[in-house]
Every structure is written in C-alpha cells, then in structure tokens.
Write a protein that holds these residues in place. Structure first.
Motif, PDB file in Angstrom:
ATOM      1  N   VAL A 173       0.849  -1.193   0.000  1.00  0.00           N
ATOM      2  CA  VAL A 173       0.000   0.000   0.000  1.00  0.00           C
ATOM      3  C   VAL A 173       0.883   1.241   0.000  1.00  0.00           C
ATOM      4  O   VAL A 173       1.903   1.292   0.695  1.00  0.00           O
ATOM      5  CB  VAL A 173      -0.926   0.030   1.234  1.00  0.00           C
ATOM      6  CG1 VAL A 173      -1.766   1.298   1.252  1.00  0.00           C
ATOM      7  CG2 VAL A 173      -1.815  -1.203   1.265  1.00  0.00           C
ATOM      8  N   ILE A 246      -8.038  -8.601   7.651  1.00  0.00           N
ATOM      9  CA  ILE A 246      -8.544  -7.784   6.543  1.00  0.00           C
ATOM     10  C   ILE A 246      -7.904  -6.396   6.570  1.00  0.00           C
ATOM     11  O   ILE A 246      -7.588  -5.806   5.550  1.00  0.00           O
ATOM     12  CB  ILE A 246     -10.078  -7.665   6.632  1.00  0.00           C
ATOM     13  CG1 ILE A 246     -10.723  -9.036   6.480  1.00  0.00           C
ATOM     14  CG2 ILE A 246     -10.605  -6.706   5.569  1.00  0.00           C
ATOM     15  CD1 ILE A 246     -12.228  -9.012   6.651  1.00  0.00           C
ATOM     16  N   SER A 247      -7.683  -5.866   7.772  1.00  0.00           N
ATOM     17  CA  SER A 247      -7.068  -4.548   7.938  1.00  0.00           C
ATOM     18  C   SER A 247      -6.412  -4.490   9.308  1.00  0.00           C
ATOM     19  O   SER A 247      -6.578  -5.391  10.132  1.00  0.00           O
ATOM     20  CB  SER A 247      -8.103  -3.433   7.798  1.00  0.00           C
ATOM     21  OG  SER A 247      -9.068  -3.524   8.826  1.00  0.00           O
ATOM     22  N   ASN A 275      -5.892   3.573   8.702  1.00  0.00           N
ATOM     23  CA  ASN A 275      -6.299   2.172   8.586  1.00  0.00           C
ATOM     24  C   ASN A 275      -5.521   1.535   7.442  1.00  0.00           C
ATOM     25  O   ASN A 275      -5.517   2.056   6.315  1.00  0.00           O
ATOM     26  CB  ASN A 275      -7.801   2.070   8.336  1.00  0.00           C
ATOM     27  CG  ASN A 275      -8.266   0.626   8.282  1.00  0.00           C
ATOM     28  OD1 ASN A 275      -8.180  -0.087   9.280  1.00  0.00           O
ATOM     29  ND2 ASN A 275      -8.739   0.209   7.134  1.00  0.00           N
ATOM     30  N   PRO A 277      -5.234  -1.353   4.856  1.00  0.00           N
ATOM     31  CA  PRO A 277      -5.911  -2.499   4.254  1.00  0.00           C
ATOM     32  C   PRO A 277      -4.912  -3.607   3.944  1.00  0.00           C
ATOM     33  O   PRO A 277      -3.821  -3.359   3.460  1.00  0.00           O
ATOM     34  CB  PRO A 277      -6.493  -1.906   2.974  1.00  0.00           C
ATOM     35  CG  PRO A 277      -5.587  -0.761   2.635  1.00  0.00           C
ATOM     36  CD  PRO A 277      -5.100  -0.217   3.947  1.00  0.00           C
ATOM     37  N   SER A 279      -6.200  -7.364   3.111  1.00  0.00           N
ATOM     38  CA  SER A 279      -6.781  -8.286   2.139  1.00  0.00           C
ATOM     39  C   SER A 279      -7.309  -7.529   0.947  1.00  0.00           C
ATOM     40  O   SER A 279      -8.149  -6.621   1.079  1.00  0.00           O
ATOM     41  CB  SER A 279      -7.908  -9.087   2.787  1.00  0.00           C
ATOM     42  OG  SER A 279      -8.541  -9.917   1.834  1.00  0.00           O
ATOM     43  N   LEU A 280      -6.856  -7.852  -0.262  1.00  0.00           N
ATOM     44  CA  LEU A 280      -7.289  -7.193  -1.472  1.00  0.00           C
ATOM     45  C   LEU A 280      -8.131  -8.133  -2.337  1.00  0.00           C
ATOM     46  O   LEU A 280      -8.421  -7.845  -3.511  1.00  0.00           O
ATOM     47  CB  LEU A 280      -6.087  -6.709  -2.285  1.00  0.00           C
ATOM     48  CG  LEU A 280      -5.172  -5.712  -1.565  1.00  0.00           C
ATOM     49  CD1 LEU A 280      -3.968  -5.380  -2.424  1.00  0.00           C
ATOM     50  CD2 LEU A 280      -5.922  -4.457  -1.196  1.00  0.00           C
TER      51      LEU A 280
END
Length: 281
Positions: A173, A246-247, A275, A277, A279-280
């Motif tokens: 990210v 997931i985050s 936050n 992230p 899981s994409l």
C-alpha cells in the motif's frame, strides 16, 4: 640684547594667548540629531536595528567622528549594549550620517527572555549617547532615544494534516500524506525535515526522513505532500499474525525539525491515525 630677548618672550606669550582665544572663538559645536531608527536585515537567526545620526560640522576644519554608545531594551529590560568608534574625520562644513547598526540574535533573546517565545512582537527602546574627542567640548554628551515594536521569531504551525491510501495492490500500500505549513514570519524559513515512524498495531514498521526542497515563504502557507510505501512482505515479517487479517490499525508519528537555532529544543510533533488495508481479494 637682554631687552630684545625679553621683548621677544612677551610677544610669543601674547601670540600664544591670542591663538588659543581665537580657536575658542572660531570653534562651533557640531549639530547632532536623530535621523532615523529602522529595522534592517531580518532572518530566522537575527534581526538588525539600524540607527542613524545626522551630524553637521559647521567649522572650517575637519573634526573627529563621534564615539557613539548604544543600549537596547526589550520590554523595558536592558538586553545588549556596545560602542561604535570611527577613526575617520567629519568634513568641514558638511553633514554626515553616522550609522549605528545593532544585531540582535533570536537565540540570545529567547535565552534571556523566555517569555517572548511564541509572541508576535515585543516593545523595544534604543538609547544612544554621542561624544566627541574634542577638548573644547569637555565631557559634553548628546543623548537620544527611540521606542518601537520589534518582531519576534515564531515557530511555523501545521494545519489540515491528512493520510489516505493512494494506491494498493498485492505487494503493498502507498499512503499519501499532506498538510499545510504556515510561516507567520515576515521572512523565508527553511523547509522542515520530517522524521516519521509508521507503526502498525503499536509496532514500528517503517522509519525514514523526508525533506521538502522548497522554502517556506514569508507570511504564507506552504503545502507539504509526501508518500510512504508499505510492503506486505515487511508487514508479515514483523507481524506474521496479520496474514489472516482484513485490515489493521496504524499511525504515523511525525517530528518536524525546521533547523532554526532559536527553536532547536522545540520540535513540532504530529500523530496521524490510519487504517491499513491488508486483504485485497
């Protein structure tokens, strides 16, 4: 022969007395006035007060420059003093502007007057005392004073900070960090060096330094934008338990160093929550 010698001695004495009286008669006091007091060069290290005395020599011969003593008061308290001397001459029947430059170091000001930190300005007074090395004037001194407002160096302010996800893919990210840096001073300041520490679940993941190349304009707001790239490989190596998440909560801890000697021990700190992230899919 003896009468001739006595006559010569008397004539010499009378000539000497006449010459001395003539000098006292011919000599006129110089005329001095306060021409101006103004702020000179101003930067984040120091400021200069430039005092000017108008000195008129009405005589038909040159006279010495005056010796000028000066003293600066801030908020009615004595701060610094000195003496200006000059070996030149004041030309006959001419007016000369005698400059008295006084440099004030902001670091010294704040060390002496800690209460002035954070203030936009302070009251000041400059006192001048001029005298001439001329025996006919004796110990006569010309005194002058001027009062005014003096701008104080102020630390820049950070406003509208934000952190957002710029791009995200399977490798990681990229965050975009932006903020406004306000310079309330009437002169340019160097751009801040930003030391940052990006933490995930209170664990440090990425540390680095960002320096904006542009300077901070006088009395203006400068936008500062930079990015940080978080790799999932680094994240899972440090926090393997996040592989199934997931985050994750994160925060960006920033310290701003403006490189200003007067504020070397006063760094601006800012904490931005974010936050992350994971899981994409």
């Amino acid at each position: 022969m003896k009468k001739l010698l006595v006559t010569l001695i008397i004539l010499c004495a009378l000539l000497s007395l006449t010459t001395c009286q003539t000098l006292e008669t011919l000599f006129s006091e110089p005329l001095i006035s306060l021409h101006s007091v103004e702020l000179g060069s101003l930067n984040f290290n120091s400021a200069q007060i430039l005092c000017k005395l108008a000195v008129e020599n009405p005589n038909i011969f040159d006279i010495p420059f005056p010796e000028v003593g000066w003293e600066i008061f801030l908020n009615a308290n004595s701060f610094i003093s000195g003496i200006i001397k000059n070996d030149h001459k004041l030309k006959a029947r001419n007016e000369t502007i005698v400059e008295v430059p006084v440099s004030l170091d902001f670091l010294d000001i704040f060390n002496v007057f800690t209460s002035l930190k954070g203030r936009a300005q302070t009251d000041y007074k400059v006192a001048l005392a001029a005298k001439f090395a001329i025996p006919l004037l004796g110990d006569k001194i010309w005194n002058f004073a001027h009062e005014g407002n003096f701008p104080m160096l102020q630390l820049p302010k950070i406003s509208a900070p934000s952190i957002r996800v710029n791009t995200a893919n399977l490798s990681g990210v990229e965050f975009a960090i932006s903020m406004n840096v306000e310079n309330p001073n009437g002169f340019q300041l160097p751009a801040p060096k930003i030391n940052f520490d990006y933490k995930v679940n209170n664990t440090s993941l990425l540390r680095n330094t960002f320096t904006n190349r542009s300077e901070l304009g006088a009395n203006s707001v400068t936008p500062v934008i930079f990015g940080i790239h978080v790799l999932y490989s680094d994240l899972f190596r440090v926090l393997p338990a996040l592989r199934t998440s997931i985050s994750a909560s994160s925060e960006l801890d920033m310290t701003f160093d403006f490189g200003i000697p007067a504020f070397k021990d006063e760094l601006v700190k800012l904490l931005l929550p974010a936050n992350l992230p994971i899981s994409l899919l």
